[in-house]
Design a protein around this motif. Structure first.
Motif, PDB file in Angstrom:
ATOM      1  N   VAL A 224       0.838  -1.203   0.000  1.00 42.01           N
ATOM      2  CA  VAL A 224       0.000   0.000   0.000  1.00 42.01           C
ATOM      3  C   VAL A 224       0.873   1.253   0.000  1.00 42.01           C
ATOM      4  CG1 VAL A 224      -1.634   1.362   1.384  1.00 42.01           C
ATOM      5  CG2 VAL A 224      -2.026  -1.082   1.030  1.00 42.01           C
ATOM      6  N   VAL A 225       1.905   1.263   0.818  1.00 43.02           N
ATOM      7  CA  VAL A 225       2.787   2.432   0.886  1.00 43.02           C
ATOM      8  C   VAL A 225       3.546   2.602  -0.427  1.00 43.02           C
ATOM      9  CG1 VAL A 225       4.714   3.520   2.107  1.00 43.02           C
ATOM     10  CG2 VAL A 225       2.922   2.348   3.403  1.00 43.02           C
TER      11      VAL A 225
ATOM     12  N   LYS B 180       2.039   7.312  -6.440  1.00 45.54           N
ATOM     13  CA  LYS B 180       1.127   8.447  -6.654  1.00 45.54           C
ATOM     14  C   LYS B 180       1.849   9.757  -6.333  1.00 45.54           C
ATOM     15  CE  LYS B 180      -2.817   6.270  -7.542  1.00 45.54           C
ATOM     16  NZ  LYS B 180      -3.526   6.393  -8.803  1.00 45.54           N
ATOM     17  N   ALA B 181       2.586   9.763  -5.221  1.00 48.84           N
ATOM     18  CA  ALA B 181       3.313  10.975  -4.826  1.00 48.84           C
ATOM     19  C   ALA B 181       4.386  11.320  -5.853  1.00 48.84           C
ATOM     20  CB  ALA B 181       3.932  10.790  -3.441  1.00 48.84           C
ATOM     21  N   LYS B 182       5.079  10.312  -6.364  1.00 48.12           N
ATOM     22  CA  LYS B 182       6.113  10.561  -7.380  1.00 48.12           C
ATOM     23  C   LYS B 182       5.515  11.175  -8.638  1.00 48.12           C
ATOM     24  CE  LYS B 182       9.348   6.984  -5.944  1.00 48.12           C
ATOM     25  NZ  LYS B 182       9.933   5.671  -6.251  1.00 48.12           N
ATOM     26  N   ALA B 183       4.257  10.809  -8.913  1.00 49.72           N
ATOM     27  CA  ALA B 183       3.573  11.349 -10.091  1.00 49.72           C
ATOM     28  C   ALA B 183       2.957  12.717  -9.808  1.00 49.72           C
ATOM     29  CB  ALA B 183       2.499  10.368 -10.558  1.00 49.72           C
TER      30      ALA B 183
ATOM     31  N   GLU C 184      -4.750   9.742   0.430  1.00 47.75           N
ATOM     32  CA  GLU C 184      -5.995   8.968   0.499  1.00 47.75           C
ATOM     33  C   GLU C 184      -5.701   7.475   0.565  1.00 47.75           C
ATOM     34  OE1 GLU C 184      -8.231  10.299  -2.900  1.00 47.75           O
ATOM     35  OE2 GLU C 184      -8.884  12.144  -1.889  1.00 47.75           O
ATOM     36  N   MET C 185      -4.695   7.035  -0.169  1.00 49.26           N
ATOM     37  CA  MET C 185      -4.338   5.615  -0.171  1.00 49.26           C
ATOM     38  C   MET C 185      -3.866   5.150   1.200  1.00 49.26           C
ATOM     39  SD  MET C 185      -2.563   4.680  -3.762  1.00 49.26           S
ATOM     40  CE  MET C 185      -2.826   2.940  -3.474  1.00 49.26           C
TER      41      MET C 185
ATOM     42  N   LEU D 259      -4.213   2.337   5.978  1.00 46.28           N
ATOM     43  CA  LEU D 259      -3.217   1.740   6.868  1.00 46.28           C
ATOM     44  C   LEU D 259      -3.702   1.651   8.307  1.00 46.28           C
ATOM     45  CD1 LEU D 259       0.113   3.288   5.547  1.00 46.28           C
ATOM     46  CD2 LEU D 259      -0.811   1.013   5.109  1.00 46.28           C
ATOM     47  N   ASP D 260      -4.512   2.596   8.748  1.00 49.38           N
ATOM     48  CA  ASP D 260      -5.002   2.551  10.123  1.00 49.38           C
ATOM     49  C   ASP D 260      -5.878   1.323  10.342  1.00 49.38           C
ATOM     50  OD1 ASP D 260      -5.086   3.683  12.761  1.00 49.38           O
ATOM     51  OD2 ASP D 260      -7.183   4.204  12.344  1.00 49.38           O
TER      52      ASP D 260
END
Length: 121
Positions: free
Chosen positions: A86-87, A93-96, A104-105, A109-110
Motif C-alpha cells: 500500500v505504501v 502516486k506521490a512521485k507522479a 488517500e491511499m 493503513l489505520d
C-alpha cells in the motif's frame, strides 16, 4: 553441565526478548513515519517518509514478534507485505505529483494496523 544448560537457557531468553524489542522498535518507527506521511506538505516529503516507512517495515517483517509462533510467522510476514505494498502504491502516486491521492491511499493503513495488531499482537 548445569552451567552450560543455564547459560543456554539464559541466552535463548535474552535472544527472544531482543527480537521482540526489535519489532517493537520498528513498529514505533513505522508509526512515526505514518505520522510524517499524513503531515507531509509536498510530494518530496511524502516520498522521503514512505521510503523510511518501507525500510522499517521490511526490518519488522523479518523479525518474529514474541507473540507470533513459527506457525503464524508467514501470515505475519504477509500482513506486513500488504502494508508495504500500500505504501509503495501511495509513493508512486506521490512521485507522479498526486499527493492528495497518495494520502488517500494511506488512510487504509489505520484499519490494516488494527486488523493485524488484533491478529498478531
Amino acid at each position: 553441565m548445569k552451567l552450560k544448560t543455564l547459560l543456554a537457557v539464559g541466552l535463548l531468553a535474552f535472544s527472544a526478548n531482543a527480537l521482540s524489542a526489535g519489532v517493537m522498535k520498528e513498529m514505533i518507527q513505522m508509526k512515526k513515519q505514518l505520522n510524517a506521511l499524513n503531515q507531509s506538505q509536498t510530494s518530496e516529503e511524502f516520498q522521503a517518509a514512505a521510503e523510511q516507512f518501507i525500510e522499517y517495515s521490511k526490518d519488522a517483517q523479518h523479525t518474529m514478534p514474541k507473540s507470533v509462533g513459527d506457525d503464524r510467522f508467514k501470515g505475519y510476514q504477509a500482513g506486513v507485505q500488504e502494508v508495504i505494498d500500500v505504501v509503495n502504491q501511495a509513493n508512486e502516486k506521490a512521485k507522479a505529483g498526486n499527493l492528495v491521492e497518495a494520502k488517500e491511499m494511506i488512510e487504509q493503513l489505520d484499519e490494516m494496523r488494527k486488523k493485524y495488531h488484533k491478529e498478531y499482537k
